[in-house]
Design an enzyme around this catalytic site. Structure first.
Site, PDB file in Angstrom:
ATOM      1  N   GLU A 172     -10.940   0.727  -4.294  1.00  0.00           N
ATOM      2  CA  GLU A 172     -10.232   1.138  -3.066  1.00  0.00           C
ATOM      3  C   GLU A 172      -9.000   1.943  -3.445  1.00  0.00           C
ATOM      4  O   GLU A 172      -8.767   2.218  -4.620  1.00  0.00           O
ATOM      5  CB  GLU A 172      -9.836  -0.092  -2.244  1.00  0.00           C
ATOM      6  CG  GLU A 172      -8.933  -1.054  -2.981  1.00  0.00           C
ATOM      7  CD  GLU A 172      -8.843  -2.423  -2.324  1.00  0.00           C
ATOM      8  OE1 GLU A 172      -9.602  -2.710  -1.379  1.00  0.00           O
ATOM      9  OE2 GLU A 172      -8.006  -3.222  -2.773  1.00  0.00           O
TER      10      GLU A 172
ATOM     11  N   ASP B 104       0.822  -1.216   0.000  1.00  0.00           N
ATOM     12  CA  ASP B 104       0.000   0.000   0.000  1.00  0.00           C
ATOM     13  C   ASP B 104       0.857   1.267   0.000  1.00  0.00           C
ATOM     14  O   ASP B 104       0.608   2.191   0.795  1.00  0.00           O
ATOM     15  CB  ASP B 104      -0.936   0.038   1.228  1.00  0.00           C
ATOM     16  CG  ASP B 104      -1.742  -1.245   1.414  1.00  0.00           C
ATOM     17  OD1 ASP B 104      -2.073  -1.891   0.412  1.00  0.00           O
ATOM     18  OD2 ASP B 104      -2.042  -1.595   2.571  1.00  0.00           O
TER      19      ASP B 104
HETATM   20  C1  6LW Z   1      -5.889  -2.082   1.984  1.00  0.00           C
HETATM   21  C2  6LW Z   1      -6.779  -2.225   0.828  1.00  0.00           C
HETATM   22  C3  6LW Z   1      -6.653  -3.644   0.535  1.00  0.00           C
HETATM   23  O1  6LW Z   1      -6.348  -1.148   2.876  1.00  0.00           O
HETATM   24  O2  6LW Z   1      -6.027  -4.312   1.521  1.00  0.00           O
HETATM   25  O3  6LW Z   1      -7.371  -5.444  -0.629  1.00  0.00           O
HETATM   26  C4  6LW Z   1      -5.927  -3.449   2.578  1.00  0.00           C
HETATM   27  N1  6LW Z   1      -7.133  -4.190  -0.458  1.00  0.00           N
HETATM   28  O4  6LW Z   1      -6.450  -1.371  -0.210  1.00  0.00           O
HETATM   29  C5  6LW Z   1      -4.737  -3.768   3.394  1.00  0.00           C
HETATM   30  O5  6LW Z   1      -3.553  -3.674   2.643  1.00  0.00           O
END
Ligand code: 6LW
Length: 504
Positions: A188, A15
């Site tokens: 996301e 991330d």
């Molecule tokens: C993060 C999100 C994700 O907040 O995993 O699957 C989470 N997506 O973007 C943790 O890395």
């Protein structure tokens, strides 16, 4: 010309978010249940990155003491404005959505303020917050509306946004829905950018596994409406043979040559079907080109590993912990006793094993696919060892004490042990990760652990364990491999640490 190394930052560093301040770049990543939390790496050339500090170094900044596995520090955004660094993040299943500030990215950072919803009752309910300011100074938090609390737990509301008062730490409105991608699961990791008078909303979609990708939309205002790019996804390795998979969750920045770059997460799966990623999600980088039509194009992520590294720490000479040491749900300083012995770190066992959410464990990320770690250990007064940990359900270790050396693999509810008698209190323990021998011409797993001990200079091979059991796919973990010393009972003294590895 800048050399773009990939991985840009090896080992468990998912991330990524990056900001440029003058001729320096600062990059933050997720740490989940580990402390110190949220490392800040700095570069002056985008090639060499130095760990300069962490956002969360003190108890209370994150509620990691009590978070379930997979909770904790998820997906930061780092930005800089008027001489202040801002970092927004979700302390998932912990405190909630948080805003930290610092004048020096190395720290100290603030205690972290909860970003409260409009009614002030709780934090904004979502993950992956972005922070951007409009031309009039309005602060926007744009985030992924995955509900982590309450009766709608697990529901996904797409990409959302609130205007916020950053002094009061409160949303100024009810969440508004923005563009949520092209239909992939889990929209996301949004980031908003103003480029040449237009606002770009870049997001990840498809989930953080093989379907992961990055898509973009643009509009005239940070609030939208947003029009989707014709060529989405801009990046995805899905269904390709590229060695770096799961590419997504990126952040854009102008690099040293004036060209745009995208830092993003990815994995390096190995095995015949490229199924198992030993190290978890790492940080990568790839060039971005702006097309004549005003849309960015992002290059596929190419493998370009750095040369191998060797770390040698002699604890009779080094009397403090460097920032690479991390601990589980507590600070490294609270695990490592540097005062009881002048030649060692002492770990005081509590009876808690590595199956416990709070083991007495002090580790460092495994950074290389081929890797060898050796510790010097004195177990005259206790039982402990060297472990590779994904979480409390998945760990592999070599342990010594009470007259026995034990190699152990804990794979979910399956446990296997191999033992030999212990004939000395002072010995070395080894865990190597090596490429598998090809079977029928193909590698059949990611890597193989070789668990061993050396007594009086003689190496005893205890066991080989298939590395796939400690991969992000098997463990379904957001973290990665962390290798470290641990104490079970009594006091164990760790006199030296050597880690050597490469990515050939
Ligand atoms: C993060 C999100 C994700 O907040 O995993 O699957 C989470 N997506 O973007 C943790 O890395």
């Amino acid at each position: 010309m800048t050399t773009l190394y990939n991985p840009l930052i090896n080992g468990f560093h998912p991330d990524p978010s990056v900001v440029r301040v003058g001729e320096e770049w600062f990059l933050a990543t997720s740490t989940f249940e580990y402390l110190s939390g949220i490392p800040i790496h700095r570069s002056r050339d985008f090639e060499n990155w130095e760990l300069i500090g962490h956002v969360a170094t003190r108890p209370g900044q994150l509620a990691v003491e009590d978070v379930p596995t997979a909770g904790g520090a998820w997906a930061p955004t780092i930005r800089h404005r008027d001489g202040v660094f801002h970092l927004v993040i979700t302390d998932a299943m912990g405190r909630g959505m948080l805003h930290f500030t610092a004048t020096d990215a190395a720290g100290p950072w603030s205690d972290g303020d909860l970003v409260r919803a409009l009614d002030g009752s709780a934090s904004v309910n979502g993950i992956d917050p972005d922070l951007a300011w409009g031309a009039d100074g309005t602060a926007y938090i744009t985030y992924s509306g995955l509900i982590l609390e309450g009766e709608n737990l697990g529901q996904h509301l797409g990409i959302q946004q609130v205007r916020v008062d950053l002094d009061e730490h409160r949303a100024l409105e009810e969440p508004r829905s923005l563009w949520s991608g092209t239909g992939g699961q889990f929209p996301e990791a949004p980031h908003l950018y103003e480029v040449d008078g237009r606002w770009y909303l870049m997001i990840a979609e498809g989930g953080t596994e093989r379907g992961h990708g990055i898509s973009i939309a643009r509009g005239d205002s940070p609030e939208g409406p947003f029009e989707t790019a014709p060529q989405n996804p801009l990046v995805s390795a899905r269904s390709t043979i590229r060695p770096i998979q799961n590419t997504g969750h990126g952040d854009l920045v102008v690099g040293p040559d004036g060209d745009w770059l995208c830092v993003l997460l990815g994995v390096r799966p190995r095995s015949m079907t490229r199924a198992f990623s030993a190290l978890g999600r790492e940080t990568f980088v790839t060039p971005v080109r702006w097309e004549a039509n005003g849309w960015p194009a992002i290059d596929p992520v190419l493998l370009n590993p750095r040369p191998g590294t060797r770390v040698d720490i002699d604890f009779s000479a080094v009397r403090e912990l460097d920032g690479e040491w991390i601990a589980v749900r507590t600070t490294p300083a609270s695990v490592a006793d540097l005062s009881s012995r002048a030649d060692a770190i002492v770990l005081h066992g509590t009876g808690r094993t590595l199956d416990d959410p709070r083991p007495v464990f002090l580790g460092r990320r495994q950074e290389h696919l081929t890797n060898a770690v050796t510790i010097g250990i004195d177990v005259a007064a206790g039982v402990g060892g060297l472990a590779v940990r994904y979480d409390e359900r998945f760990h592999v270790e070599v342990e010594a004490g009470d007259g026995v050396i034990t190699a152990r693999a804990v794979i979910a509810d399956l446990v296997q042990e191999w033992t030999v008698p212990l004939t000395a209190d002072v010995l070395e323990l080894h865990i190597d990760s090596r490429p598998p021998a090809p079977s029928g011409g193909f590698p059949r797993t990611s890597d193989v652990f070789h668990l061993a001990a050396s007594v009086a200079g003689e190496r005893i091979e205890l066991a080989e364990v298939d590395g796939r059991f400690l991969s992000s796919e098997t463990t379904e973990s957001f973290t990665g491999r962390v290798i470290g010393a641990y104490a079970l009972r009594g006091d164990i003294a760790v006199t030296s640490w050597t880690a050597e590895g490469d990515d050939e």
